[in-house]
Design a protein around this motif. Structure first.
Motif, PDB file in Angstrom:
ATOM      1  N   LEU A 112      39.236  49.838  38.377  1.00  0.00           N
ATOM      2  CA  LEU A 112      37.910  49.593  38.967  1.00  0.00           C
ATOM      3  C   LEU A 112      38.023  48.602  40.124  1.00  0.00           C
ATOM      4  N   ALA A 113      38.814  47.533  39.917  1.00  0.00           N
ATOM      5  CA  ALA A 113      38.995  46.543  40.977  1.00  0.00           C
ATOM      6  C   ALA A 113      39.648  47.182  42.202  1.00  0.00           C
ATOM      7  N   LEU A 114      40.677  48.013  41.970  1.00  0.00           N
ATOM      8  CA  LEU A 114      41.343  48.676  43.091  1.00  0.00           C
ATOM      9  C   LEU A 114      40.381  49.612  43.816  1.00  0.00           C
ATOM     10  N   LEU A 123      42.479  53.964  57.844  1.00  0.00           N
ATOM     11  CA  LEU A 123      43.882  54.359  57.699  1.00  0.00           C
ATOM     12  C   LEU A 123      44.622  53.471  56.707  1.00  0.00           C
ATOM     13  N   LEU A 124      44.444  52.156  56.837  1.00  0.00           N
ATOM     14  CA  LEU A 124      45.212  51.234  56.005  1.00  0.00           C
ATOM     15  C   LEU A 124      44.824  51.362  54.535  1.00  0.00           C
ATOM     16  N   LEU A 125      43.520  51.376  54.279  1.00  0.00           N
ATOM     17  CA  LEU A 125      43.089  51.449  52.881  1.00  0.00           C
ATOM     18  C   LEU A 125      43.431  52.811  52.287  1.00  0.00           C
ATOM     19  N   ASN A 126      43.344  53.877  53.099  1.00  0.00           N
ATOM     20  CA  ASN A 126      43.720  55.195  52.590  1.00  0.00           C
ATOM     21  C   ASN A 126      45.211  55.268  52.266  1.00  0.00           C
ATOM     22  N   SER A 127      46.037  54.622  53.106  1.00  0.00           N
ATOM     23  CA  SER A 127      47.467  54.601  52.811  1.00  0.00           C
ATOM     24  C   SER A 127      47.717  53.865  51.501  1.00  0.00           C
ATOM     25  N   THR A 128      46.972  52.795  51.279  1.00  0.00           N
ATOM     26  CA  THR A 128      47.129  52.069  50.018  1.00  0.00           C
ATOM     27  C   THR A 128      46.745  52.959  48.839  1.00  0.00           C
ATOM     28  N   ARG A 129      45.676  53.752  49.016  1.00  0.00           N
ATOM     29  CA  ARG A 129      45.305  54.706  47.965  1.00  0.00           C
ATOM     30  C   ARG A 129      46.481  55.605  47.615  1.00  0.00           C
ATOM     31  N   PHE A 199      37.598  56.487  39.777  1.00  0.00           N
ATOM     32  CA  PHE A 199      36.541  55.510  40.101  1.00  0.00           C
ATOM     33  C   PHE A 199      36.085  55.658  41.550  1.00  0.00           C
ATOM     34  N   LEU A 200      37.041  55.917  42.457  1.00  0.00           N
ATOM     35  CA  LEU A 200      36.651  56.112  43.864  1.00  0.00           C
ATOM     36  C   LEU A 200      35.694  57.290  43.983  1.00  0.00           C
ATOM     37  N   GLY A 201      35.980  58.350  43.199  1.00  0.00           N
ATOM     38  CA  GLY A 201      35.084  59.502  43.199  1.00  0.00           C
ATOM     39  C   GLY A 201      33.693  59.110  42.706  1.00  0.00           C
ATOM     40  N   GLY A 202      33.660  58.287  41.676  1.00  0.00           N
ATOM     41  CA  GLY A 202      32.374  57.822  41.159  1.00  0.00           C
ATOM     42  C   GLY A 202      31.641  56.969  42.181  1.00  0.00           C
ATOM     43  N   LEU A 203      32.384  56.050  42.840  1.00  0.00           N
ATOM     44  CA  LEU A 203      31.749  55.162  43.829  1.00  0.00           C
ATOM     45  C   LEU A 203      31.175  55.962  44.996  1.00  0.00           C
ATOM     46  N   ALA A 204      31.862  57.062  45.358  1.00  0.00           N
ATOM     47  CA  ALA A 204      31.409  57.850  46.509  1.00  0.00           C
ATOM     48  C   ALA A 204      30.065  58.519  46.255  1.00  0.00           C
TER      49      ALA A 204
ATOM     50  N   GLY B   8      36.737  38.091  55.742  1.00  0.00           N
ATOM     51  CA  GLY B   8      36.726  38.869  54.506  1.00  0.00           C
ATOM     52  C   GLY B   8      37.428  40.196  54.703  1.00  0.00           C
ATOM     53  N   ARG B   9      37.176  40.826  55.850  1.00  0.00           N
ATOM     54  CA  ARG B   9      37.800  42.116  56.114  1.00  0.00           C
ATOM     55  C   ARG B   9      39.325  41.975  56.208  1.00  0.00           C
ATOM     56  N   TRP B  10      39.753  40.873  56.865  1.00  0.00           N
ATOM     57  CA  TRP B  10      41.196  40.659  56.981  1.00  0.00           C
ATOM     58  C   TRP B  10      41.814  40.349  55.632  1.00  0.00           C
ATOM     59  N   ALA B  11      41.089  39.563  54.832  1.00  0.00           N
ATOM     60  CA  ALA B  11      41.606  39.256  53.489  1.00  0.00           C
ATOM     61  C   ALA B  11      41.789  40.550  52.715  1.00  0.00           C
ATOM     62  N   ARG B  12      40.810  41.436  52.832  1.00  0.00           N
ATOM     63  CA  ARG B  12      40.861  42.714  52.143  1.00  0.00           C
ATOM     64  C   ARG B  12      42.092  43.518  52.586  1.00  0.00           C
ATOM     65  N   ARG B  13      42.351  43.502  53.910  1.00  0.00           N
ATOM     66  CA  ARG B  13      43.490  44.267  54.423  1.00  0.00           C
ATOM     67  C   ARG B  13      44.815  43.705  53.929  1.00  0.00           C
ATOM     68  N   VAL B  14      44.932  42.383  54.026  1.00  0.00           N
ATOM     69  CA  VAL B  14      46.178  41.751  53.588  1.00  0.00           C
ATOM     70  C   VAL B  14      46.427  42.043  52.115  1.00  0.00           C
ATOM     71  N   PHE B  15      45.366  41.931  51.337  1.00  0.00           N
ATOM     72  CA  PHE B  15      45.449  42.193  49.911  1.00  0.00           C
ATOM     73  C   PHE B  15      45.879  43.644  49.668  1.00  0.00           C
ATOM     74  N   ALA B  16      45.277  44.570  50.423  1.00  0.00           N
ATOM     75  CA  ALA B  16      45.604  45.990  50.257  1.00  0.00           C
ATOM     76  C   ALA B  16      47.073  46.254  50.577  1.00  0.00           C
ATOM     77  N   VAL B  17      47.571  45.609  51.642  1.00  0.00           N
ATOM     78  CA  VAL B  17      48.980  45.811  51.997  1.00  0.00           C
ATOM     79  C   VAL B  17      49.873  45.280  50.886  1.00  0.00           C
ATOM     80  N   ALA B  18      49.519  44.097  50.353  1.00  0.00           N
ATOM     81  CA  ALA B  18      50.324  43.520  49.271  1.00  0.00           C
ATOM     82  C   ALA B  18      50.359  44.460  48.073  1.00  0.00           C
ATOM     83  N   ILE B  19      49.225  45.061  47.755  1.00  0.00           N
ATOM     84  CA  ILE B  19      49.174  45.976  46.615  1.00  0.00           C
ATOM     85  C   ILE B  19      50.013  47.215  46.878  1.00  0.00           C
ATOM     86  N   ALA B  20      49.881  47.758  48.096  1.00  0.00           N
ATOM     87  CA  ALA B  20      50.658  48.959  48.433  1.00  0.00           C
ATOM     88  C   ALA B  20      52.144  48.674  48.291  1.00  0.00           C
ATOM     89  N   ILE B  21      52.589  47.499  48.792  1.00  0.00           N
ATOM     90  CA  ILE B  21      54.011  47.148  48.692  1.00  0.00           C
ATOM     91  C   ILE B  21      54.423  47.033  47.226  1.00  0.00           C
TER      92      ILE B  21
END
Lengths: 318, 281
Positions: A112-114, A123-129, A199-204, B8-21
């Motif tokens: 849920l947090a993710l 792009l960045l958040l989708n790559s993380t997904r 969860f992403l599907g639910g949030l959408a 906040g947006r930058w914090a979110r991005r940095v956090f996301a990159v850390a998680i992806a790694i």
């Protein structure tokens, strides 16, 4: 002319038995069962009848090499459940519930947090997904091998990470107190990608209006999440909890490869014990009795989940 | 205010990159180990950059019939997908479109399958396979997985959302069931079929308990019917202390799945979303 009135009638007619008198309508047919037959036959042959057969086998001192030499034991295999010889049924039941509980609570909270973190897109958040989902798509047997090295106390990443943060290190899979947490960490890494996407599907599908109304009313971000978002996500959460519980109860591969149920049986879950008794110790009858208990627990979980579900979710699979 | 939200947006991005790694790093580290020198994995700090020692790869590649194992996996997974597509399409059509006596009962029968976990089935199915002399065959790895509850209900869901006008027009047209299925049904539920195909293929590729039990005999490696994941497990048991060699085997057996996933990740994610879609029914 008649065709158009026919069409109009067809459009106006409510779906249901009223249609049956229209001889040409292909939907009403006595042969419908034949279309479901291939699937139903596979399920009958390999799932439903075998489940019944498990009960039967559990009543015997089963001889795997020559079933004709099996001895009837009645409920003997079931009374053995409460014997104290290691690995005991009760301890494996506890390990199963420990693992399932941790996966349900940890998996639901993390995914849920993710999902909240990644819902914006870009792009960045989708790559993380994709990165988060990737472990779920890769074979458990192969990735478990990787994590055996990660948890290695001599050269593994896990202890090195703790060490560089000046935190106390752990024996991970080599100590009976930390082996289960280690398997849970691996399993979370492997599983949360799927539930995050759910969860992403639910949030959408959430309504923006409610969130806006909440903000206009001066709700804090936390209040908005708690009263608006979380509330609307309830059906999705129920689904995630149910599917995580059922997968975790059945989990086998990670226990096989990471810890082989050890050390000192500390990661011998019910699923692993079924395998061990039936295929390592060749006590098929006792293994079947354990499988019956596992089946009963799964049914119990499913029924509880059905009973607690709200009316609108009857299409849900679990 | 704007500054705070930008932070906040930058914090979110940095956090996301850390998680992806964090999620991808285990894969990277495996590649590093596979390219390292055999002796160096004994102490801190862990080796974090590759040493490009490809000899581990050729050593691992030559110590098991990997091509045969890959071929087995692809054969088993492809046949399972074809079977699942046929059974899901027909049953989804039956439950979503057709009306016939016994439909409710059969729907419940299919749903009940979800309560019978693989660990419960492995014992009776092993006994059954043994009686039918199906152990160590491709059949026992394909047929039992030839129907999918998820697939059936996903196809059914697509049929249920099909506009009633189309069905009425086809009925009016006097179309037969099979003709309707072929010319209208399949094109309309194609997205569902794609999701089913991908999920079943991956599920088959990644399965372990079933094949390891059903194909456990020591056959000649040139005629083995074991899938690649079972082969990898056997290899690991035999060569467990050769970390770089095992890491190489893990890498080259996992790489095809990863490429498959990355190419089709949109459909994958759509599959997971449709699982959630069922919840909101």
């Amino acid at each position: 002319m008649t065709a158009t009135t026919e069409a109009a009638k067809a459009l106006a007619a409510p779906p249901g038995p009223g249609r049956r008198n229209r001889a040409r309508d292909f939907r009403a047919t006595r042969w419908g069962w034949a279309y479901s037959a291939p699937a139903v036959l596979v399920f009958l042959a390999f799932v439903i009848i075998p489940t019944g057969y498990t009960f039967y086998v559990s009543l015997w001192k089963w001889n795997a090499l020559n079933p004709a030499l099996s001895k009837f034991k009645g409920l003997g295999n079931y009374s053995r459940l409460f014997n104290a010889t290691q690995p005991t049924f009760l301890s494996s039941l506890w390990h199963s519930l420990y693992f399932t509980g941790a996966m349900v609570v940890g998996g639901t909270a993390i995914s849920l947090a993710l999902a909240l973190l990644l819902q914006r897109g870009g792009l960045l958040l989708n790559s993380t997904r994709v990165a988060v989902f990737l472990p779920h798509a890769t074979p458990m047997i192969a990735t478990s091998m990787i994590w055996v090295w990660i948890f290695n106390p001599k050269f593994g990443l896990a202890d090195w990470f703790l060490h560089s943060l000046h935190l106390p290190t752990s024996q991970w899979l080599q100590s009976s107190s930390s082996s289960m947490p280690a398997v849970i960490i691996y399993s979370l890494w492997h599983e949360v990608g799927f539930t995050t996407v759910v969860f992403l599907g639910g949030l959408a599908t959430l309504s923006n209006e409610l969130s806006e109304a909440a903000r206009v009313d001066g709700c804090s971000a936390w209040q908005e999440f708690w009263h608006v978002t979380w509330h609307q996500l309830r059906p999705v959460t129920v689904f995630v909890v149910a599917i995580t519980a059922i997968t975790s109860l059945q989990a086998f591969t990670q226990f096989y490869q990471l810890s082989s149920g050890g050390p000192a049986y500390s990661t011998t879950t019910l699923s692993y014990l079924v395998y061990q008794e039936a295929f390592i110790f060749s006590d098929t009858g006792y293994g079947a009795a354990l499988a019956v208990v596992l089946f009963a627990i799964t049914v119990f979980f499913t029924l509880v989940r059905r009973r607690t579900a709200a009316g609108g979710e009857s299409h849900a699979l679990v | 205010m704007a500054g705070a939200s930008r932070a906040g947006r930058w914090a979110r991005r940095v956090f996301a990159v850390a998680i992806a790694i964090a999620f991808v790093f285990p894969f990277y580290w495996t590649v590093v180990i596979s390219l390292g020198h055999p002796g160096e994995f004994s102490d801190f700090p862990p080796v974090l950059v590759p040493h490009w020692d490809w000899s581990n790869w050729s050593r691992a590649w030559h110590s098991a019939p990997w091509l045969r194992l890959f071929g087995n996996t692809i054969l088993i997974a492809s046949c399972t997908v074809v079977l699942c597509l046929v059974t899901s399409l027909l049953a989804g059509f039956a439950f979503g479109v057709l009306r016939f006596p016994g439909r409710k009962v059969l729907t419940l029968v299919v749903l009940s399958v979800l309560m019978m976990p693989g660990t419960v089935l492995i014992i009776p199915d092993y006994v059954l396979a043994n009686d039918l002399h199906l152990l160590n065959t491709y059949w026992i790895q394909i047929i039992p997985w030839g129907a999918s509850v998820f697939g059936i209900f996903l196809v059914r869901q697509f049929f249920l959302t099909m506009p009633a006008e189309i069905l009425d027009a086809a009925a009016l047209d006097g179309a037969s069931r099979l003709r309707f299925l072929r010319s209208i049904g399949i094109p309309m539920v194609r997205p569902a079929l794609i999701i089913v195909a991908i999920n079943v293929f991956l599920g088959s590729w990644n399965s372990f308990l079933w094949p390891v039990i059903m194909t456990n005999s020591s056959m000649e490696s040139s005629s083995t019917v074991q899938p690649v994941e079972v082969g990898l497990s056997t290899f690991a048991n035999a060569e467990g202390t050769d970390f770089p060699g095992l890491a190489a085997a893990v890498t080259f057996t996992t790489l095809p799945v990863m490429v498959f996933f990355l190419l089709l990740q949109r459909q994958f994610i759509r599959g997971a979303l449709s699982a959630a879609g069922g919840v909101r029914g």
